[in-house]
Motif scaffolding. Sequence first.
Motif, short mmCIF file in Angstrom:
data_model
loop_
_atom_site.label_atom_id
_atom_site.label_comp_id
_atom_site.label_asym_id
_atom_site.label_seq_id
_atom_site.Cartn_x
_atom_site.Cartn_y
_atom_site.Cartn_z
N GLY A 21 -0.27 4.28 6.19
CA GLY A 21 -1.57 3.88 5.78
C GLY A 21 -2.58 4.16 6.85
O GLY A 21 -2.26 4.42 8.05
N PRO A 22 -3.92 4.15 6.39
CA PRO A 22 -4.42 3.73 4.80
C PRO A 22 -4.19 5.01 4.35
O PRO A 22 -3.91 6.34 4.93
N GLY A 23 -4.66 4.73 3.17
CA GLY A 23 -4.63 6.13 2.08
C GLY A 23 -3.49 6.11 1.31
O GLY A 23 -2.63 5.51 1.15
N GLU A 24 -3.31 7.32 0.60
CA GLU A 24 -2.13 7.81 -0.02
C GLU A 24 -1.00 8.55 0.60
O GLU A 24 -1.21 9.32 1.29
N ILE A 25 0.08 8.15 0.50
CA ILE A 25 0.99 8.53 1.14
C ILE A 25 2.46 8.67 0.24
O ILE A 25 2.68 7.96 -0.65
N LEU A 39 7.91 -2.51 10.80
CA LEU A 39 7.19 -1.89 9.83
C LEU A 39 5.89 -2.40 9.39
O LEU A 39 5.80 -3.60 8.92
N LYS A 40 4.63 -1.86 9.69
CA LYS A 40 3.42 -2.12 9.39
C LYS A 40 2.62 -1.23 8.25
O LYS A 40 2.65 -0.13 8.44
N ILE A 41 2.42 -2.07 7.32
CA ILE A 41 1.72 -1.10 6.20
C ILE A 41 0.50 -1.71 5.93
O ILE A 41 0.15 -3.04 5.93
N LEU A 42 -0.69 -0.79 6.37
CA LEU A 42 -1.94 -1.16 6.45
C LEU A 42 -2.65 -1.43 5.09
O LEU A 42 -2.11 -1.05 4.12
N PRO A 43 -3.77 -2.19 5.14
CA PRO A 43 -4.43 -2.22 3.82
C PRO A 43 -5.06 -1.21 3.36
O PRO A 43 -5.17 -0.02 3.97
N ASN A 44 -5.25 -1.01 2.10
CA ASN A 44 -5.95 0.23 1.26
C ASN A 44 -4.51 1.53 1.28
O ASN A 44 -5.14 2.57 1.40
N THR A 45 -3.47 0.99 1.29
CA THR A 45 -2.40 2.14 1.31
C THR A 45 -1.64 2.24 0.06
O THR A 45 -1.40 0.86 -0.63
N ILE A 70 -2.46 -3.31 -1.15
CA ILE A 70 -0.99 -2.19 -0.89
C ILE A 70 -0.35 -1.90 -2.20
O ILE A 70 -0.16 -2.77 -2.94
N GLU A 71 -0.07 -0.79 -2.59
CA GLU A 71 0.69 -0.40 -3.79
C GLU A 71 1.97 0.56 -3.24
O GLU A 71 1.80 1.29 -2.45
N LEU A 72 3.11 0.25 -4.08
CA LEU A 72 4.24 1.00 -4.08
C LEU A 72 4.49 1.22 -5.46
O LEU A 72 4.86 0.28 -6.28
N LYS A 73 4.49 2.60 -5.63
CA LYS A 73 4.45 3.09 -7.07
C LYS A 73 5.47 4.42 -7.09
O LYS A 73 5.90 4.93 -6.31
N ARG A 74 5.90 4.59 -8.38
CA ARG A 74 6.65 6.07 -8.59
C ARG A 74 5.74 7.23 -8.59
O ARG A 74 4.71 7.22 -8.95
N LYS A 75 6.35 8.03 -7.75
CA LYS A 75 5.65 9.58 -7.67
C LYS A 75 5.54 10.14 -9.11
O LYS A 75 4.63 10.54 -9.38
N PHE A 76 6.50 9.95 -9.93
CA PHE A 76 6.79 10.71 -11.30
C PHE A 76 6.96 9.65 -12.16
O PHE A 76 7.70 8.79 -11.99
N GLU A 77 6.07 9.39 -13.08
CA GLU A 77 6.07 8.42 -13.95
C GLU A 77 7.20 8.03 -14.83
O GLU A 77 7.66 6.98 -15.06
N ASP A 78 8.01 9.32 -14.98
CA ASP A 78 9.39 8.95 -15.77
C ASP A 78 10.73 8.97 -14.91
O ASP A 78 11.72 8.79 -15.18
N LYS A 79 10.58 8.65 -13.75
CA LYS A 79 11.65 8.81 -12.69
C LYS A 79 11.37 7.76 -11.37
O LYS A 79 10.68 7.58 -10.99
N HIS A 80 12.36 6.62 -11.66
CA HIS A 80 12.32 5.61 -10.80
C HIS A 80 12.70 5.99 -9.24
O HIS A 80 13.47 6.75 -9.08
N TRP A 81 12.19 4.84 -8.48
CA TRP A 81 12.50 5.20 -6.97
C TRP A 81 13.64 4.27 -6.92
O TRP A 81 14.14 3.46 -7.79
#
Length: 302
Positions: A21-25, A39-45, A70-81
């Motif tokens: 981060g920051p930003g979308e990865i 592992l450091k995850i920055l704000p607004n990531t 900070i958000e951890l989300k699916r890349k594809f809505e119908d496929k889990h990570w």
Amino acid sequence: NRHSLHICKKKVNKITKIILGPGEIELKKNLIIDQEQELKILPNTKILIWPNISIFAKGKVNADGENGQIELKRKFEDKHWGNFSINGSKTNGSILKKIDISGGSFSNIHNISSSGMLSISWNKDITLSDIKISNNSLGDDTLHFSNSSGDISNLEISNCYGDCIDFDYSKYSLNNLVIEDSVNDGIDFMESNIEGTNIEISNSLDKGLSVGEASKIKLNNLTISNSNIGIAVKDKSKININNIKLLNNLVGVDIYKKNWRYGKEGEIYFENYEFVSNQVDISTIDLKSIKFKPRNIKVSIK
């Protein structure tokens, strides 16, 4: 000989800190954090994770979204990570703060099976604060702790496949938890020592609290509603609760033996309680397992 050059003599400057981060990865392959790394995850990531991809940290994690979530989300809505695992003594003192995690499942990396979307094990002094966790798939638990200790505050967890939270051989302090819509248990305890305050659990298809295998639990201000069983206490476990409400459950409290290795049922102590519209308030195999001042309580002996 000692004068010749060889690749094994080449000095390598190993990266000691992985920063996201920051930003979308987009995370397209497993991210492995070695014991010597952080592992450091920055704000607004915002991390968009591809199907079946996981983060596996054997080194310390610092993900502090206090100055930007900070958000951890699916890349594809119908496929889990896969999952986010924090494993081993080198992760002691890890911090997860102001994070929204959803859409993961489980993993098996380095022959270590992690059953929770967020799995934390074999460590201590872990801090979870202002966390939202939801909508996992396949794994036994949404949030799993094993042989771990620390503090959890301001946690919202919902739409859980399996148990919302599972504590195995762990010691934690809990404050301000909201747990909703579990396919199995709201919280499952196994040989754990837990103290907590301000906990709300609703819509558990099995148990709101499953207290087993000689766990010792002390809670203040607990509400469990609209669940199959509000609290199950078994296998030499002990739970003390001050200020409890059990509302609209099929069975408010169930006390019984399950695992023969522990030799007896559990015990429960109530102080300041309210039972409303449970089909059965208390079911037990032995009235001596309950300690409270009776007040319009329906008790059945099995």
